[in-house]
Design a protein around this motif. Structure first.
Motif, PDB file in Angstrom:
ATOM      1  N   GLN A  76       0.113  -5.571  -2.866  1.00  0.00           N
ATOM      2  CA  GLN A  76       1.459  -5.289  -3.342  1.00  0.00           C
ATOM      3  C   GLN A  76       2.119  -6.550  -3.904  1.00  0.00           C
ATOM      4  O   GLN A  76       2.081  -7.609  -3.278  1.00  0.00           O
ATOM      5  N   ALA A 106      -5.546  -8.723   5.795  1.00  0.00           N
ATOM      6  CA  ALA A 106      -4.110  -8.730   5.525  1.00  0.00           C
ATOM      7  C   ALA A 106      -3.671  -7.291   5.272  1.00  0.00           C
ATOM      8  O   ALA A 106      -4.487  -6.444   4.919  1.00  0.00           O
ATOM      9  N   GLY A 107      -2.391  -7.026   5.442  1.00  0.00           N
ATOM     10  CA  GLY A 107      -1.899  -5.670   5.199  1.00  0.00           C
ATOM     11  C   GLY A 107      -2.195  -4.770   6.388  1.00  0.00           C
ATOM     12  O   GLY A 107      -2.037  -5.197   7.535  1.00  0.00           O
ATOM     13  N   HIS A 108      -2.681  -3.570   6.118  1.00  0.00           N
ATOM     14  CA  HIS A 108      -2.792  -2.565   7.177  1.00  0.00           C
ATOM     15  C   HIS A 108      -4.198  -2.474   7.765  1.00  0.00           C
ATOM     16  O   HIS A 108      -5.086  -1.919   7.135  1.00  0.00           O
ATOM     17  N   LEU A 110       4.981  -3.658  12.952  1.00  0.00           N
ATOM     18  CA  LEU A 110       4.971  -2.183  12.893  1.00  0.00           C
ATOM     19  C   LEU A 110       3.906  -1.555  13.796  1.00  0.00           C
ATOM     20  O   LEU A 110       3.496  -0.423  13.581  1.00  0.00           O
ATOM     21  N   VAL A 166      11.824  -5.507   6.877  1.00  0.00           N
ATOM     22  CA  VAL A 166      10.413  -5.531   6.464  1.00  0.00           C
ATOM     23  C   VAL A 166      10.200  -4.996   5.048  1.00  0.00           C
ATOM     24  O   VAL A 166       9.062  -4.926   4.568  1.00  0.00           O
ATOM     25  N   ALA A 167      11.261  -4.628   4.355  1.00  0.00           N
ATOM     26  CA  ALA A 167      11.137  -4.013   3.023  1.00  0.00           C
ATOM     27  C   ALA A 167      10.305  -4.866   2.067  1.00  0.00           C
ATOM     28  O   ALA A 167      10.491  -6.092   1.979  1.00  0.00           O
ATOM     29  N   GLY A 168       9.425  -4.193   1.343  1.00  0.00           N
ATOM     30  CA  GLY A 168       8.608  -4.879   0.343  1.00  0.00           C
ATOM     31  C   GLY A 168       9.470  -5.542  -0.724  1.00  0.00           C
ATOM     32  O   GLY A 168       9.100  -6.596  -1.261  1.00  0.00           O
ATOM     33  N   ASN A 226       1.697   1.922  12.353  1.00  0.00           N
ATOM     34  CA  ASN A 226       1.509   1.590  10.935  1.00  0.00           C
ATOM     35  C   ASN A 226       1.396   0.065  10.858  1.00  0.00           C
ATOM     36  O   ASN A 226       2.087  -0.595  10.087  1.00  0.00           O
ATOM     37  N   LEU A 236       1.450   0.746  -6.913  1.00  0.00           N
ATOM     38  CA  LEU A 236       2.841   0.827  -6.458  1.00  0.00           C
ATOM     39  C   LEU A 236       3.653  -0.446  -6.721  1.00  0.00           C
ATOM     40  O   LEU A 236       4.864  -0.450  -6.511  1.00  0.00           O
ATOM     41  N   ILE A 279      12.323   2.654  12.466  1.00  0.00           N
ATOM     42  CA  ILE A 279      11.984   2.158  11.130  1.00  0.00           C
ATOM     43  C   ILE A 279      13.246   2.065  10.256  1.00  0.00           C
ATOM     44  O   ILE A 279      13.360   1.169   9.423  1.00  0.00           O
ATOM     45  N   LEU A 327       0.570   5.346   1.934  1.00  0.00           N
ATOM     46  CA  LEU A 327       1.095   5.091   3.283  1.00  0.00           C
ATOM     47  C   LEU A 327       2.583   5.416   3.266  1.00  0.00           C
ATOM     48  O   LEU A 327       3.164   5.572   2.189  1.00  0.00           O
ATOM     49  N   PRO A 328       3.214   5.497   4.452  1.00  0.00           N
ATOM     50  CA  PRO A 328       4.658   5.745   4.423  1.00  0.00           C
ATOM     51  C   PRO A 328       5.374   4.626   3.662  1.00  0.00           C
ATOM     52  O   PRO A 328       5.004   3.459   3.772  1.00  0.00           O
ATOM     53  N   THR A 329       6.354   4.994   2.855  1.00  0.00           N
ATOM     54  CA  THR A 329       7.171   3.994   2.148  1.00  0.00           C
ATOM     55  C   THR A 329       8.637   4.265   2.460  1.00  0.00           C
ATOM     56  O   THR A 329       9.004   5.387   2.807  1.00  0.00           O
ATOM     57  N   LEU A 330       9.476   3.243   2.342  1.00  0.00           N
ATOM     58  CA  LEU A 330      10.906   3.403   2.654  1.00  0.00           C
ATOM     59  C   LEU A 330      11.547   4.352   1.645  1.00  0.00           C
ATOM     60  O   LEU A 330      12.398   5.153   1.985  1.00  0.00           O
TER      61      LEU A 330
HETATM   62  P1  NAD Z   1       8.142  -0.436   1.707  1.00  0.00           P
HETATM   63  O1  NAD Z   1       9.155  -1.471   1.341  1.00  0.00           O
HETATM   64  O2  NAD Z   1       8.416   0.969   1.324  1.00  0.00           O
HETATM   65  O3  NAD Z   1       7.930  -0.468   3.308  1.00  0.00           O
HETATM   66  C1  NAD Z   1       7.780  -1.699   4.015  1.00  0.00           C
HETATM   67  C2  NAD Z   1       6.804  -1.481   5.161  1.00  0.00           C
HETATM   68  O4  NAD Z   1       7.310  -0.478   6.042  1.00  0.00           O
HETATM   69  C3  NAD Z   1       5.432  -0.988   4.676  1.00  0.00           C
HETATM   70  O5  NAD Z   1       4.434  -1.617   5.445  1.00  0.00           O
HETATM   71  C4  NAD Z   1       5.489   0.510   4.958  1.00  0.00           C
HETATM   72  O6  NAD Z   1       4.204   1.065   5.155  1.00  0.00           O
HETATM   73  C5  NAD Z   1       6.354   0.546   6.215  1.00  0.00           C
HETATM   74  N1  NAD Z   1       7.052   1.832   6.347  1.00  0.00           N
HETATM   75  C6  NAD Z   1       7.881   2.386   5.448  1.00  0.00           C
HETATM   76  N2  NAD Z   1       8.331   3.565   5.890  1.00  0.00           N
HETATM   77  C7  NAD Z   1       7.766   3.763   7.107  1.00  0.00           C
HETATM   78  C8  NAD Z   1       7.828   4.804   8.075  1.00  0.00           C
HETATM   79  N3  NAD Z   1       8.573   5.870   7.887  1.00  0.00           N
HETATM   80  N4  NAD Z   1       7.108   4.665   9.211  1.00  0.00           N
HETATM   81  C9  NAD Z   1       6.351   3.587   9.422  1.00  0.00           C
HETATM   82  N5  NAD Z   1       6.232   2.555   8.541  1.00  0.00           N
HETATM   83  C10 NAD Z   1       6.935   2.646   7.409  1.00  0.00           C
HETATM   84  O7  NAD Z   1       6.693  -0.826   1.191  1.00  0.00           O
HETATM   85  P2  NAD Z   1       6.230  -1.878   0.065  1.00  0.00           P
HETATM   86  O8  NAD Z   1       6.160  -3.233   0.690  1.00  0.00           O
HETATM   87  O9  NAD Z   1       7.026  -1.637  -1.175  1.00  0.00           O
HETATM   88  O10 NAD Z   1       4.736  -1.428  -0.187  1.00  0.00           O
HETATM   89  C11 NAD Z   1       4.402  -0.223  -0.894  1.00  0.00           C
HETATM   90  C12 NAD Z   1       3.177   0.366  -0.246  1.00  0.00           C
HETATM   91  O11 NAD Z   1       2.083  -0.534  -0.283  1.00  0.00           O
HETATM   92  C13 NAD Z   1       3.407   0.684   1.232  1.00  0.00           C
HETATM   93  O12 NAD Z   1       2.751   1.892   1.516  1.00  0.00           O
HETATM   94  C14 NAD Z   1       2.754  -0.458   1.925  1.00  0.00           C
HETATM   95  O13 NAD Z   1       2.389  -0.116   3.234  1.00  0.00           O
HETATM   96  C15 NAD Z   1       1.592  -0.709   1.012  1.00  0.00           C
HETATM   97  N6  NAD Z   1       1.033  -2.030   1.200  1.00  0.00           N
HETATM   98  C16 NAD Z   1      -0.287  -2.064   1.479  1.00  0.00           C
HETATM   99  C17 NAD Z   1      -0.902  -3.227   1.711  1.00  0.00           C
HETATM  100  C18 NAD Z   1      -2.368  -3.148   2.045  1.00  0.00           C
HETATM  101  O14 NAD Z   1      -2.853  -3.777   2.925  1.00  0.00           O
HETATM  102  N7  NAD Z   1      -3.142  -2.299   1.372  1.00  0.00           N
HETATM  103  C19 NAD Z   1      -0.212  -4.429   1.631  1.00  0.00           C
HETATM  104  C20 NAD Z   1       1.144  -4.386   1.315  1.00  0.00           C
HETATM  105  C21 NAD Z   1       1.766  -3.163   1.100  1.00  0.00           C
END
Ligand code: NAD
Length: 324
Positions: free
Chosen positions: A22, A148-150, A230, A265-267, A235, A45, A258, A75-78
């Motif tokens: 990301q 790294a990541g999930h 998380l 934790v927002a991306g 997650n 994304l 969350i 995965l779940p996103t905000l």
């Molecule tokens: P985001 O800002 O929407 O969310 C931030 C974090 O909170 C993410 O890890 C997300 O999975 C988690 N999250 C959000 N809603 C949740 C819920 N209802 N329950 C539990 N956890 C929740 O995400 P972002 O940083 O814009 O990233 C977009 C996507 O890319 C997400 O799905 C994120 O998990 C994924 N991502 C994946 C990797 C990887 O290792 N492949 C690395 C970074 C991000």
């Protein structure tokens, strides 16, 4: 040259993949990886809309004539993301390689298969790999606890996860999580894989489109510099262990939801880290392999070094270890 079923299947020179990251998987990095003879992935994304993804694919094509793919993490996103529309953008841009991750890709497979797309599914357990093979993906990227990541919720590192998966998975599998050098590539081949996927290692390259300070912090850090956030929401995410990660873990310990932790934790905040080099502004993903990263080469230098040293190791040290 190290040739495997994976390099043959995807038409690449070297058995090395730059996985979806990301905010990092943009045209600058993906095209540099492709031009180095490895397989790069744009992160779907990272682009705010499917139309932006179309433009990014076009931009990447202008920078390389080699194969590259698009990562789609489910995965779940905000803020909810229209995954189906991202798939449409991928298909009508003529992309032929997709890395799915985070959830079972079955609902999206028929459409992708019909478009002639080869799918690599990234997963973190043997059982999910078996399911992905059954539903018809072409290859597996098996992601160990080091990543790294999930990393999933099973906490199985690659020394066990990869051979356990190789015992039952027949389609080509690459190794992900903790890989950063030639020793990792040779080990992955020995453990039953046909290539490696690297994320954090590619962040510390000249072409990675992130602030120099992030690259320097990766080089300065070690294998203990990450944190797992998380966990309480099943997650889990492995990120750099900065003050924001520590705050998130503290809030989780207090039983926060969350919705309460989300703003921290927002991306979107992590993106600022990569853009400005303000290392405490948000969460940013990093793997334990930081302990193996000591420089900031070009992608070409990195890929060629890993392959050359791996060949040397297999022909030299390993071959010589066999008693006459
Ligand atoms: P985001 O800002 O929407 O969310 C931030 C974090 O909170 C993410 O890890 C997300 O999975 C988690 N999250 C959000 N809603 C949740 C819920 N209802 N329950 C539990 N956890 C929740 O995400 P972002 O940083 O814009 O990233 C977009 C996507 O890319 C997400 O799905 C994120 O998990 C994924 N991502 C994946 C990797 C990887 O290792 N492949 C690395 C970074 C991000």
């Amino acid at each position: 040259m190290i040739k495997t079923r994976f390099t043959e299947m995807f038409g690449i020179k070297h058995p090395i993949v730059q996985g979806g990251m990301q905010w990092v998987g943009r045209a600058e990095l993906t095209s540099a990886v492709a031009n180095a003879g490895a397989l790069g992935f744009l992160t779907g994304l990272t682009q705010p809309t499917p139309d932006d993804l179309r433009k990014e694919i076009k931009r990447c094509r202008e920078m390389t004539d080699q194969p590259f793919g698009v990562n789609l993490t489910i995965l779940p996103t905000l803020v909810p993301r229209p995954y189906g529309e991202y798939i449409d953008a991928i298909i009508d841009s003529g992309i032929k390689i997709v890395e799915t991750a985070g959830n079972n890709p079955k609902p999206f497979l028929p459409k992708m298969k019909e478009a002639g797309i080869k799918v690599i599914h990234k997963c973190t357990s043997v059982r999910h790999g078996v399911t992905a093979e059954k539903v018809g993906v072409d290859a597996i990227s098996m992601d160990g606890f080091e990543c790294a990541g999930h990393p999933g919720e099973d906490d199985v590192p690659n020394l066990v996860l990869l051979p356990a998966a190789a015992n039952v998975i027949k389609i080509p599998m690459i190794a992900s999580g903790g890989f950063a050098d030639a020793r990792g590539l040779v080990a992955a081949l020995a453990l039953g894989c046909e290539g490696i996927n690297m994320g954090t290692r590619f962040m510390a390259t000249k072409e990675a489109p992130i602030h120099q300070k992030v690259k320097e912090q990766i080089v300065a850090s070690d294998e203990r510099s990450t944190a797992l956030i998380l966990r309480t929401m099943r997650n889990t995410s492995r990120v750099y262990g900065n003050s924001v990660a520590k705050k998130a873990i503290e809030m989780e310990g207090e039983g926060k939801t969350i919705q309460e932790i989300g703003p921290i934790v927002a991306g979107a905040k992590g993106r600022v880290v990569y853009e400005t080099g303000d290392m405490e502004h948000g969460i940013w993903s990093a793997g334990t392999c930081m302990g193996l990263i000591n420089d900031i080469p070009t992608c070409k230098e990195l890929v060629e070094r890993i392959v050359a040293e791996a060949e040397q190791m297999i022909r030299g040290k390993l071959a010589k270890a066999i008693a006459a």
